[in-house]
Enzyme design. Structure first.
Site, PDB file in Angstrom:
ATOM      1  N   LEU A 157       0.855  -1.198   0.000  1.00  0.00           N
ATOM      2  CA  LEU A 157       0.000   0.000   0.000  1.00  0.00           C
ATOM      3  C   LEU A 157       0.886   1.242   0.000  1.00  0.00           C
ATOM      4  O   LEU A 157       0.702   2.162   0.789  1.00  0.00           O
ATOM      5  CB  LEU A 157      -0.929  -0.033   1.242  1.00  0.00           C
ATOM      6  CG  LEU A 157      -2.008   1.037   1.333  1.00  0.00           C
ATOM      7  CD1 LEU A 157      -3.020   0.937   0.197  1.00  0.00           C
ATOM      8  CD2 LEU A 157      -2.722   0.967   2.677  1.00  0.00           C
ATOM      9  N   GLY A 158       1.885   1.238  -0.875  1.00  0.00           N
ATOM     10  CA  GLY A 158       2.784   2.393  -0.966  1.00  0.00           C
ATOM     11  C   GLY A 158       3.317   2.762   0.407  1.00  0.00           C
ATOM     12  O   GLY A 158       3.657   1.881   1.217  1.00  0.00           O
ATOM     13  N   CYS A 159       3.342   4.045   0.687  1.00  0.00           N
ATOM     14  CA  CYS A 159       3.945   4.517   1.936  1.00  0.00           C
ATOM     15  C   CYS A 159       3.082   4.247   3.154  1.00  0.00           C
ATOM     16  O   CYS A 159       3.500   4.546   4.279  1.00  0.00           O
ATOM     17  CB  CYS A 159       4.266   5.998   1.831  1.00  0.00           C
ATOM     18  SG  CYS A 159       5.673   6.238   0.748  1.00  0.00           S
ATOM     19  N   SER A 160       1.882   3.703   2.980  1.00  0.00           N
ATOM     20  CA  SER A 160       1.055   3.347   4.145  1.00  0.00           C
ATOM     21  C   SER A 160       1.032   1.839   4.371  1.00  0.00           C
ATOM     22  O   SER A 160       0.187   1.342   5.140  1.00  0.00           O
ATOM     23  CB  SER A 160      -0.361   3.902   3.979  1.00  0.00           C
ATOM     24  OG  SER A 160      -0.321   5.309   4.090  1.00  0.00           O
TER      25      SER A 160
END
Ligand code: COA
Length: 375
Positions: A157-160
């Site tokens: 989830l990318g940077c999350s």
């Protein structure tokens, strides 16, 4: 009394590879390549058919991002102007994979802090901005490597990715599906960076972080109760990586630059600062807590100026270095691991009852936050 998920972060641990890569050596190698390219295209540059490449400077990097160095698995390949890709030899199927090794190194530290043994782990959620393979799930490999038994799942989830991995562990523990869950975030970022892109070659560093999530009623004193979590997605292509299993299917674009990390940095900055400040503010408002009551903000570590602006919007003033600690200078942007690394390094000093907020924001756009209270 605030509502609680009945779960707690009982331990955390950070690990990074030992090889340090400074801004000066990074720029020196990059600039050798730039000069070579410009010499090779001198006639086209003179004819106006090729735009001369520009050099990168350590001064710009530090001023624009706050980053002075990063750690990487290998710098020989990155600093070789003929290659500019890290040398990371493939491992055999019966060897521990790189991301599993990153995860296990951090997990051992988190388990030690939680005073738990690997065999007690009954769930692993592995969240990372990029995953080194599709299957078998790296989380299941980590579960096996620490000696646990139960289930594991990889999420991206990318940077999350990291905050979502902790959220998923918390929800599983809350539901009684797990008792000793491990959220691991092995960010081997050097593999997805375009080391020939002046705008982004300096941004990331390799690091790994892990946390143990357990039911509150068996958390030792000094743990961090998870009061509530919040997640949000708002689609944007401003941070993107098109690398994936379809890469070889269009042979004309197999090695195109968009199969690596790329971004519209300015637009990300402009979009994400207000988005993240609003998202965090709404989370606190929903819990009836003012920003001034938060002893510590563990924010995603993308850019020093960005973090400072978000904290300013929340607090109405400049944050102190202890209110919103930064790990960027030494470790650079460690993709989704940043906020959790900040937590891991800066949580021991807060007195019992203190509130803290962990928050991530980045590619997706994806946002995630956890409201914590020290037990
Ligand atoms: N070395 C020297 N100069 C550079 C450079 C480099 N490596 N990269 C860019 N510059 C120059 C540009 O050419 C430009 O100069 P010009 O106006 O004369 O052309 C100037 O610096 C500003 O460039 P810009 O790209 O607008 O930089 P910026 O101030 O926006 O900073 C980021 C770039 C990436 C640090 C910034 O946009 C940012 O932090 N964005 C947030 C997004 C993020 O970090 N995402 C990570 C994933 S979550």
């Amino acid at each position: 009394m605030h509502k609680t998920t009945g779960t707690a972060i009982t331990g955390s641990g950070v690990w990074h590879p030992p090889t340090l890569l400074g801004n000066a050596e990074l720029c020196d190698a990059f600039n050798i390549w730039v000069r070579r390219e410009n010499e090779a295209h001198a006639a086209e540059i003179a004819a106006g058919t090729f735009t001369a490449l520009r050099e990168s400077t350590p001064e710009f990097i530090e001023k624009a991002s706050g980053i002075t160095q990063r750690y990487v698995v290998d710098k020989t390949g990155i600093l070789d102007p003929d290659r500019m890709i890290p040398n990371i030899p493939d491992r055999k199927d019966d060897e521990l994979s790189y991301q599993a090794e990153f995860a296990v190194n951090a997990a051992r530290r988190a388990l030690a802090e939680a005073q738990r043994e690997g065999k007690e782990v009954d769930m692993v959620v592995l969240g990372a901005a990029n995953l080194q393979r599709l299957y078998p799930s790296i989380a299941i490999e980590v579960l096996d490597a620490v000696g646990g038994a139960g289930f594991g799942v990889d999420i991206a989830l990318g940077c999350s990715s990291a905050t979502m991995a902790i959220t998923m562990c918390s929800e599983a523990v809350q539901l009684g599906k797990a008792k000793c869950a491990l959220a691991v975030t092995p960010e081997l970022t050097s593999g997805f960076i375009n080391w020939r892109d002046r705008d982004s070659h300096f941004i990331f560093g390799d690091a790994s972080v892990a946390v143990v999530v357990e039911p509150l009623d068996r958390a030792r004193p000094g743990s961090y109760e998870i009061l509530s979590t919040r997640s949000m997605g708002k689609f944007s292509s401003n941070i993107r990586n098109n690398g994936g299993y379809l890469n070889r299917c269009d042979p004309t674009r197999q090695f195109a630059d968009d199969k690596l990390f790329y971004q519209q940095g300015r637009r990300v900055f402009k979009d994400v600062v207000p988005l993240a400040a609003k998202f965090i503010g709404e989370h606190l408002a929903a819990e009836g807590i003012g920003a001034a009551q938060i002893a510590r903000f563990w924010l995603h570590q993308a850019n020093e100026n960005m973090n400072s602006l978000i904290a300013q919007r929340l607090l109405g003033r400049e944050p102190s270095s202890l209110e919103a600690p930064l790990i960027l200078s030494d470790l650079a942007n460690t993709a989704s691991a940043g906020s959790v690394i900040a937590f891991s390094k800066y949580h021991d000093d807060l007195p019992a009852g203190s509130y803290g907020l962990m928050a991530s924001f980045g590619a997706g756009y994806s946002l995630g936050s956890l409201l914590l209270r020290r037990t």
